[in-house]
Design a protein around this motif. Structure first.
Motif, PDB file in Angstrom:
ATOM      1  N   UNK A  40       0.959  -1.228   0.042  1.00  0.00           N
ATOM      2  CA  UNK A  40      -0.031  -0.069  -0.093  1.00  0.00           C
ATOM      3  C   UNK A  40       0.827   1.333  -0.094  1.00  0.00           C
ATOM      4  N   UNK A  41       0.710   1.992  -1.064  1.00  0.00           N
ATOM      5  CA  UNK A  41       1.321   3.561  -1.070  1.00  0.00           C
ATOM      6  C   UNK A  41       0.326   4.373  -1.239  1.00  0.00           C
ATOM      7  N   UNK A  42       0.520   5.665  -0.833  1.00  0.00           N
ATOM      8  CA  UNK A  42      -0.704   6.836  -0.916  1.00  0.00           C
ATOM      9  C   UNK A  42       0.147   7.989  -0.440  1.00  0.00           C
ATOM     10  N   UNK A  43      -0.812   8.974  -1.008  1.00  0.00           N
ATOM     11  CA  UNK A  43      -0.289  10.394  -0.436  1.00  0.00           C
ATOM     12  C   UNK A  43      -1.794  11.438  -0.696  1.00  0.00           C
ATOM     13  N   UNK A  44      -1.867  12.185   0.110  1.00  0.00           N
ATOM     14  CA  UNK A  44      -2.985  13.289   0.356  1.00  0.00           C
ATOM     15  C   UNK A  44      -3.433  13.661   1.471  1.00  0.00           C
ATOM     16  N   UNK A  45      -4.232  14.436   1.714  1.00  0.00           N
ATOM     17  CA  UNK A  45      -5.064  14.903   2.859  1.00  0.00           C
ATOM     18  C   UNK A  45      -5.814  13.834   3.354  1.00  0.00           C
ATOM     19  N   UNK A  46      -6.167  12.826   2.434  1.00  0.00           N
ATOM     20  CA  UNK A  46      -7.091  11.821   3.113  1.00  0.00           C
ATOM     21  C   UNK A  46      -6.308  10.377   3.217  1.00  0.00           C
ATOM     22  N   UNK A  47      -4.939  10.339   2.961  1.00  0.00           N
ATOM     23  CA  UNK A  47      -4.284   9.242   2.938  1.00  0.00           C
ATOM     24  C   UNK A  47      -4.259   8.404   4.401  1.00  0.00           C
ATOM     25  N   UNK A  48      -4.221   9.083   5.225  1.00  0.00           N
ATOM     26  CA  UNK A  48      -4.156   8.426   6.379  1.00  0.00           C
ATOM     27  C   UNK A  48      -5.488   7.748   6.858  1.00  0.00           C
ATOM     28  N   UNK A  49      -6.811   8.402   6.644  1.00  0.00           N
ATOM     29  CA  UNK A  49      -7.812   7.646   6.747  1.00  0.00           C
ATOM     30  C   UNK A  49      -8.199   6.606   5.634  1.00  0.00           C
ATOM     31  N   UNK A  50      -7.678   6.838   4.546  1.00  0.00           N
ATOM     32  CA  UNK A  50      -7.613   5.751   3.479  1.00  0.00           C
ATOM     33  C   UNK A  50      -7.183   4.602   3.963  1.00  0.00           C
ATOM     34  N   UNK A  51      -5.910   4.832   4.357  1.00  0.00           N
ATOM     35  CA  UNK A  51      -5.093   3.657   4.783  1.00  0.00           C
ATOM     36  C   UNK A  51      -5.834   3.020   5.926  1.00  0.00           C
ATOM     37  N   UNK A 120      -4.733   7.738  -3.658  1.00  0.00           N
ATOM     38  CA  UNK A 120      -4.481   9.134  -3.748  1.00  0.00           C
ATOM     39  C   UNK A 120      -5.729  10.042  -3.414  1.00  0.00           C
ATOM     40  N   UNK A 121      -5.250  11.188  -3.051  1.00  0.00           N
ATOM     41  CA  UNK A 121      -6.417  12.371  -2.758  1.00  0.00           C
ATOM     42  C   UNK A 121      -5.590  13.663  -2.970  1.00  0.00           C
ATOM     43  N   UNK A 122      -6.581  14.474  -2.729  1.00  0.00           N
ATOM     44  CA  UNK A 122      -6.024  15.894  -2.863  1.00  0.00           C
ATOM     45  C   UNK A 122      -5.104  16.509  -1.959  1.00  0.00           C
ATOM     46  N   UNK A 123      -4.054  17.131  -2.360  1.00  0.00           N
ATOM     47  CA  UNK A 123      -2.779  17.660  -1.461  1.00  0.00           C
ATOM     48  C   UNK A 123      -1.639  16.413  -2.071  1.00  0.00           C
ATOM     49  N   UNK A 182      -3.603  -1.167  -8.510  1.00  0.00           N
ATOM     50  CA  UNK A 182      -4.893  -0.359  -8.534  1.00  0.00           C
ATOM     51  C   UNK A 182      -4.941   0.770  -7.618  1.00  0.00           C
ATOM     52  N   UNK A 183      -5.273   1.661  -8.308  1.00  0.00           N
ATOM     53  CA  UNK A 183      -5.256   3.108  -7.582  1.00  0.00           C
ATOM     54  C   UNK A 183      -6.575   3.388  -7.282  1.00  0.00           C
ATOM     55  N   UNK A 184      -6.905   3.727  -5.945  1.00  0.00           N
ATOM     56  CA  UNK A 184      -8.121   4.364  -5.693  1.00  0.00           C
ATOM     57  C   UNK A 184      -8.020   5.847  -5.341  1.00  0.00           C
ATOM     58  N   UNK A 185      -9.057   6.677  -5.950  1.00  0.00           N
ATOM     59  CA  UNK A 185      -9.142   8.169  -6.028  1.00  0.00           C
ATOM     60  C   UNK A 185     -10.179   8.783  -5.435  1.00  0.00           C
ATOM     61  N   UNK A 186     -10.026   9.742  -4.673  1.00  0.00           N
ATOM     62  CA  UNK A 186     -10.596  10.709  -3.985  1.00  0.00           C
ATOM     63  C   UNK A 186     -10.359  11.985  -4.879  1.00  0.00           C
ATOM     64  N   UNK A 187     -11.070  12.300  -5.746  1.00  0.00           N
ATOM     65  CA  UNK A 187     -10.880  13.523  -6.604  1.00  0.00           C
ATOM     66  C   UNK A 187     -11.199  15.057  -6.021  1.00  0.00           C
TER      67      UNK A 187
END
Length: 423
Positions: A40-51, A120-123, A182-187
């Protein structure tokens, strides 16, 4: 029937945020565990909540590990299997650079039996900062600051960011192949373009280095010599559509600005008010957008067009502010102050505007509220609203009037929310 109260606007804002919270919108889109490893990798303002949502819903029997980076103050505490680090936004820092470098290392050497789950999410563009060869972080920070002050739109900003990065613009996918991605996106971008969200580290990039150079010229930004040299180098080109790195990559949009506007519209209907969604991809200078919205609101109040009162005009997207003053702003505060000036105390019109991530620009508020008496109260407090607008001091005005909306970090981000009530 009593007229609907302006409190409906803040309830609508809350509903828009709720619709985009990762705990609600992410679990239905999780892929099945692979034969091999799941990174799992990710970045953004929602990244921690997504993880956190991934951990809660991933089978205990399946191997799971990873790293995500979020903005300072947007974490959720330590997780059991996925590491969460915090970094700076909107100007990147060394913490984001170290996290991005570690992510590239984590996906190296994977096989076709492995899965990379990218959140991935905004930021994410600022948080996932790994400068391209020959560019140091200071040079990238300088370009980023200049773009933020120039009034450049998110598409232009991310075009430049992708071509100055060693991880964005599809380069992360190239590093992870041949694993499934697989990339899960919050636009958080107008139009929900996956290549723009977080500058698209796992999706093809159709923009070019020449376009990135042209954007810097358009906004009269003089890049550091290393940046100019890199953009002139063919190696600065990003992986394009059709590149084999994307053969086993897919993207899933789990939350969008429009879905959040629809959730807000449902609250309006329950309150007996007609909602009119004007669009989820409205861009432009905050002051100019405000003048247009003021004209529409007055038309509703005076002519019943494009909607008859009681009605609410809803819109999303991301405005920009070309900073010329020294005040404390935020694009939503700027929008509302310009709207107040344009409406000039119209007694039938109220409004709320805020960023769904809980942070309006770099301030500590999500947004603010506007009432028919906003200008009257401001002048009574010794504030010249027009002078404050020229000074980009929307935050200062609404703070003194105690009309800021403070939510704290929401740990999601589907861009700005604007709602104008005409009674």
């Amino acid at each position: 029937m009593a007229p609907v109260g302006p409190d409906v606007l803040e309830r609508m804002f809350a509903a828009a945020i709720e619709a985009a919270l990762p705990g609600h919108c992410l679990p239905p889109h999780l892929p099945p565990p692979p034969k091999g490893r799941t990174i799992v990798i990710g970045a953004g303002k929602a990244a921690a909540a997504m993880a956190a949502a991934v951990e809660r819903h991933w089978p205990e029997s399946s191997r799971l590990e990873g790293l995500v980076v979020t903005r300072y103050g947007h974490g959720v505490g330590p997780l059991a299997r996925i590491e969460v680090v915090e970094a700076a936004h909107p100007v990147p820092d060394d913490a984001g650079q170290r996290a991005a470098s570690r992510m590239l290392a984590m996906v190296a050497g994977l096989t076709a039996d492995d899965l990379v789950l990218c959140l991935m999410s905004g930021g994410a563009s600022a948080l996932l900062a790994l400068p391209a060869p020959g560019i140091d972080l200071a040079a990238k920070q300088a370009v980023n600051r200049a773009l933020l002050r120039s009034g450049a739109g998110i598409h232009d900003m991310n075009c430049v960011r992708k071509h100055l990065s060693a991880i964005k613009g599809g380069r992360l996918a190239a590093a992870a192949a041949p694993a499934e991605i697989v990339t899960l996106l919050i636009s958080d971008v107008p139009g929900d373009d996956p290549s723009v969200i977080g500058s698209g580290p796992t999706v093809p990039d159709a923009t070019t280095s020449a376009e990135a150079s042209a954007i810097l010229r358009r906004y009269a930004i003089e890049p550091p010599p290393a940046v100019a040299a890199w953009l002139a180098d063919p190696a600065s080109e990003t992986p394009k559509p059709g590149h084999p790195a994307f053969d086993r990559a897919r993207t899933v949009m789990i939350a969008t600005p429009f879905r959040s506007l629809e959730a807000a519209a449902a609250i309006a209907r329950e309150a007996g008010v007609t909602p009119l969604i004007l669009g989820d991809a409205i861009e432009g200078e905050a002051c100019e957008v405000a003048r247009v919205m003021a004209g529409l609101a007055r038309s509703c109040a005076e002519r019943g067009h494009p909607a008859s009162p009681p009605c609410i005009l809803l819109s999303g997207g991301e405005t920009t502010v070309t900073v010329r003053g020294k005040g404390r702003g935020g694009r939503n505060a700027e929008f509302l102050l310009a709207l107040a000036v344009a409406l000039d105390g119209n007694p039938r019109i109220y409004a709320v505007a805020g960023d769904t991530d809980g942070i309006d620009g770099t301030e500590d508020n999500a947004g603010a509220r506007l009432d028919p008496d906003t200008l009257t109260r401001a002048r009574a407090a010794g504030i010249d609203p027009v002078a404050a607008l020229i000074d980009n001091d929307g935050y200062g005005v609404f703070s003194r009037l105690d009309d800021l909306i403070v939510t704290g970090p929401t740990r999601t981000n589907v861009n700005d929310f604007r709602a104008i009530l005409i009674r």
